[in-house]
Design an enzyme around this catalytic site. Sequence first.
Site, mmCIF file in Angstrom:
data_model
loop_
_atom_site.group_PDB
_atom_site.id
_atom_site.type_symbol
_atom_site.label_atom_id
_atom_site.label_comp_id
_atom_site.label_asym_id
_atom_site.label_seq_id
_atom_site.Cartn_x
_atom_site.Cartn_y
_atom_site.Cartn_z
ATOM 1 N N ASP A 12 -47.627 132.604 8.444
ATOM 2 C CA ASP A 12 -48.667 131.651 8.037
ATOM 3 C C ASP A 12 -50.016 132.161 8.541
ATOM 4 O OD1 ASP A 12 -50.053 129.488 7.155
ATOM 5 O OD2 ASP A 12 -48.909 127.984 8.239
ATOM 6 N N ASP A 106 -51.288 130.999 1.526
ATOM 7 C CA ASP A 106 -51.376 131.577 2.875
ATOM 8 C C ASP A 106 -50.070 131.507 3.660
ATOM 9 O OD1 ASP A 106 -51.290 128.851 3.173
ATOM 10 O OD2 ASP A 106 -53.043 128.707 4.483
ATOM 11 N N GLU A 107 -48.947 131.355 2.954
ATOM 12 C CA GLU A 107 -47.673 131.096 3.643
ATOM 13 C C GLU A 107 -46.544 131.855 2.950
ATOM 14 O OE1 GLU A 107 -45.326 127.049 5.133
ATOM 15 O OE2 GLU A 107 -46.773 126.968 3.506
#
Length: 383
Positions: A12, A106-107
């Site tokens: 993350d 973003d993960e």
Amino acid sequence: MVQPITYIAHFDLDSFFYSVEVLNNPELAGKAVIVGGSRERGVVTTCSYEARKFGVHSAMPMKKAVELCPHAILVRGSHGQYGKFSKWVTDIIASKAPKFQKASIDEFYLDLTGMDKFFNPFQWTIELRQLIMDETRLPISFGLASNKLVAKIATDEAKPNGYLFIQHGKEKDFLAPLPVKKIPGVGTHTLSVLNEMGIELIGDILRLPKNELENRLGKWGLELWDKAQGLHHSTVSEWREAKSISTENTFETNTNDVEFLLSELIRMTERVAFELRQDEKLAGCIAVKIRYPNFETTSKQTTIDYTFRDDEFIPVAKDLFHQLYKKGTPVRLLGVRLSDFANITMQGNLFDDVSRKSNLYKAIDNIKLKYGKNYLAKGRSIK
């Protein structure tokens, strides 16, 4: 046959949008920064850890965030840059990981099962994290565990800019002392019910009979009991080009204010339509999802003429909402999804009045790309 030990890593990017803004403007480093709309409108997209100390968090109304942290620097966001950096990180992971899933901009989840035959999965993950940071200069955290649930919680505990490995068989020991709200899916309503039952920590769940949680929370209670033990069976799905574009909003307070719900529906429909145009796609299907406080979830979809236009999606979304909504019942979550994509060159109703409408949307999108998605909005979406 002995089953192999599973290794799932969750990566993350830390305060991703803020971190990108710092790369673009290093003077923002170490300061209370809020990325989102204006002081009076919009919601917080993300914020720096310095702003979080004052209680600011993502999805919070901007007006409330500014009240909590009046000295914060407000940034509308460099939206084109976010996609560029996300793709950069995705390409690095794709070049190294045997199997991965991009869960959001973003993960990421990585399935490293079987790699322990050749090298240490923990050390390999540390080295991949370092490679991402060296190449992109973005801070990133990871959790490594036996499943996606524990890995994600481990990542949250490792933040900011750290990592954590929960070894096999230690899942319950790791989870037990953590606040119960750390379990994904435990929102305001569930937390209130659990607190009434005397449950504050994840370990408290396991001291209650499983059927007691089921009586209070239904099937979600049974799932929660399993999660408290560190049990989770969702697998890492291979990442492919998106087959749909969607957005959801879980409200801080359940609401049956239909005018508010419709304004949110319009705002979310504008958002997914904007993303669709950025992907140079048309959509031929739209769906609306509603979740109630008891976690009952209903959705309905319909086919439409291929389009990328807000004004053609919105009336259909509103009609689907009215077909689904149980009048007077509070709503916990609202969502919109577009699917059945075609290339933007495909002929259809898209090119009715092409010069005027298409030029209008091009102008609108250029403004949004420059100043942020929330800079322009239809009047009905403002409540």
